[in-house]
Design a protein around this motif. Structure first.
Motif, PDB file in Angstrom:
ATOM      1  N   GLN A 252       0.952   3.427   2.226  1.00  0.00           N
ATOM      2  CA  GLN A 252       1.333   3.776   3.591  1.00  0.00           C
ATOM      3  C   GLN A 252       2.192   2.719   4.278  1.00  0.00           C
ATOM      4  O   GLN A 252       2.904   3.030   5.239  1.00  0.00           O
ATOM      5  CB  GLN A 252       0.076   4.042   4.429  1.00  0.00           C
TER       6      GLN A 252
ATOM      7  N   ASN B  47      -6.575   0.854   3.700  1.00  0.00           N
ATOM      8  CA  ASN B  47      -5.617   1.866   3.276  1.00  0.00           C
ATOM      9  C   ASN B  47      -6.371   2.998   2.591  1.00  0.00           C
ATOM     10  O   ASN B  47      -6.618   2.965   1.398  1.00  0.00           O
ATOM     11  CB  ASN B  47      -4.578   1.236   2.329  1.00  0.00           C
TER      12      ASN B  47
ATOM     13  N   THR C 193       0.850  -1.179   0.000  1.00  0.00           N
ATOM     14  CA  THR C 193       0.000   0.000   0.000  1.00  0.00           C
ATOM     15  C   THR C 193       0.893   1.238   0.000  1.00  0.00           C
ATOM     16  O   THR C 193       2.106   1.142   0.217  1.00  0.00           O
ATOM     17  CB  THR C 193      -0.918   0.042   1.235  1.00  0.00           C
TER      18      THR C 193
ATOM     19  N   PHE D 276      -4.830   4.197   7.996  1.00  0.00           N
ATOM     20  CA  PHE D 276      -4.202   2.909   7.684  1.00  0.00           C
ATOM     21  C   PHE D 276      -4.388   1.985   8.872  1.00  0.00           C
ATOM     22  O   PHE D 276      -4.015   2.320   9.998  1.00  0.00           O
ATOM     23  CB  PHE D 276      -2.708   3.115   7.394  1.00  0.00           C
TER      24      PHE D 276
END
Length: 303
Positions: free
Chosen positions: A161, A175, A159, A180
């Motif tokens: 993050q 996400n 992802t 997150f």
């Protein structure tokens, strides 16, 4: 379709009638995708004049028949174009990813090549390479999904993050912009966030809100609440709650005189819109006005 349509199409020599017939063929769509993919490739430099000179030098001295160069030059052009298409098709097919998306108020189940299962929540995107799956089990995710991973090689979820890695387990990843969260329901999950790895055993969660790691509540069920047609929150800023309501009910949300950073604890239905509005507004001391596909949340003191 006539056999010479491909060569004439590559040379832009088809008449309007021939082009219309070619576009109706089953092969046209495949040729068009391959040519589109090959446009990003740079073909090797090829000096036609030097090639022609080399051919002439190899001819016998007593050859008397004269052969026109124009047909041969056209052949070289077509051959070069076919070579580019072949190279482009190789790279195109070997880099092609499987892509899946869900819209508002929609979920989707995806079965991976190793029989791992993914269930996507609303407004999510997922992609992976089926051709490279045996070598690398990697999935890219934007949005939210529940994973039931078959045991085997390392399985990763990438992802923007953070990265989640497992060998075989059940977990949920959300996400979203500014939010997150990873929840492990079975086995052990490894999370890499900003270069730091965190081990997440079953029955625990890892949460980041607006770039800050926060304490997350332990899950109280064997699967995420959204899979049971509900959305549950524990001390989550109201703006993320309203975003989720918008995704689940495909309703445009507007607010007036509301502190969107105020935390919310509660659950709303993902199938009953009216009940969901009450479940959000009552504990938050808000009022709402629903008109068609749009809802306005506003403070009780607002005009």
């Amino acid at each position: 379709m006539q056999e010479n349509y491909l060569a004439k199409w590559l040379n832009n020599e088809l008449t309007e009638e021939e082009l219309a017939a070619f576009k109706k063929s089953d092969e046209y769509a495949s040729y068009e995708r391959i040519v589109g993919a090959s446009n990003s490739l740079k073909a090797p430099e090829f000096d036609i004049d030097n090639a022609l000179e080399a051919v002439k030098n190899r001819r016998t001295l007593n050859e008397t028949k004269v052969i026109g160069l124009k047909p041969f030059r056209r052949f070289l052009k077509v051959a070069a174009a076919v070579a580019v298409i072949m190279i482009g098709s190789y790279f195109y097919l070997n880099t092609l990813d499987e892509n899946f998306t869900t819209q508002y108020a929609q979920s989707k189940e995806v079965l991976l090549p190793d029989s791992s299962k993914i269930i996507m929540n609303a407004d999510s995107e997922l992609s992976f390479s089926s051709r490279k799956w045996d070598k690398k089990r990697n999935v890219s995710l934007t949005g939210e999904a529940f994973f039931k991973v078959a045991k085997g090689k390392r399985f990763t979820v990438s992802t923007e993050q953070g990265t989640v890695a497992v060998l075989g387990t059940q977990f949920n990843v959300e996400n979203r912009e500014g939010f997150f969260e990873v929840t492990c329901f079975e086995g052990l999950v490894s999370i890499t966030y900003k270069g730091k790895e965190t081990k997440l055993p079953a029955g625990t969660s890892f949460m980041v809100i607006d770039g800050n790691i926060v304490n997350a509540e332990k899950p109280n069920s064997p699967m995420p609440s959204w899979m049971n047609k509900e959305s549950s929150f524990k001390s989550i800023p109201l703006k993320y709650v309203l975003d989720e309501f918008q995704r689940q009910h495909n309703v445009m949300v507007e607010t007036q005189n509301i502190d969107l950073d105020k935390v919310f604890t509660g659950t709303f239905s993902n199938t009953d819109k009216d009940l969901a509005l009450q479940s959000i507004s009552v504990p938050s001391h808000l009022k709402f006005k629903l008109e068609g596909n749009k809802v306005l949340f506003y403070a009780e003191s607002a005009p």
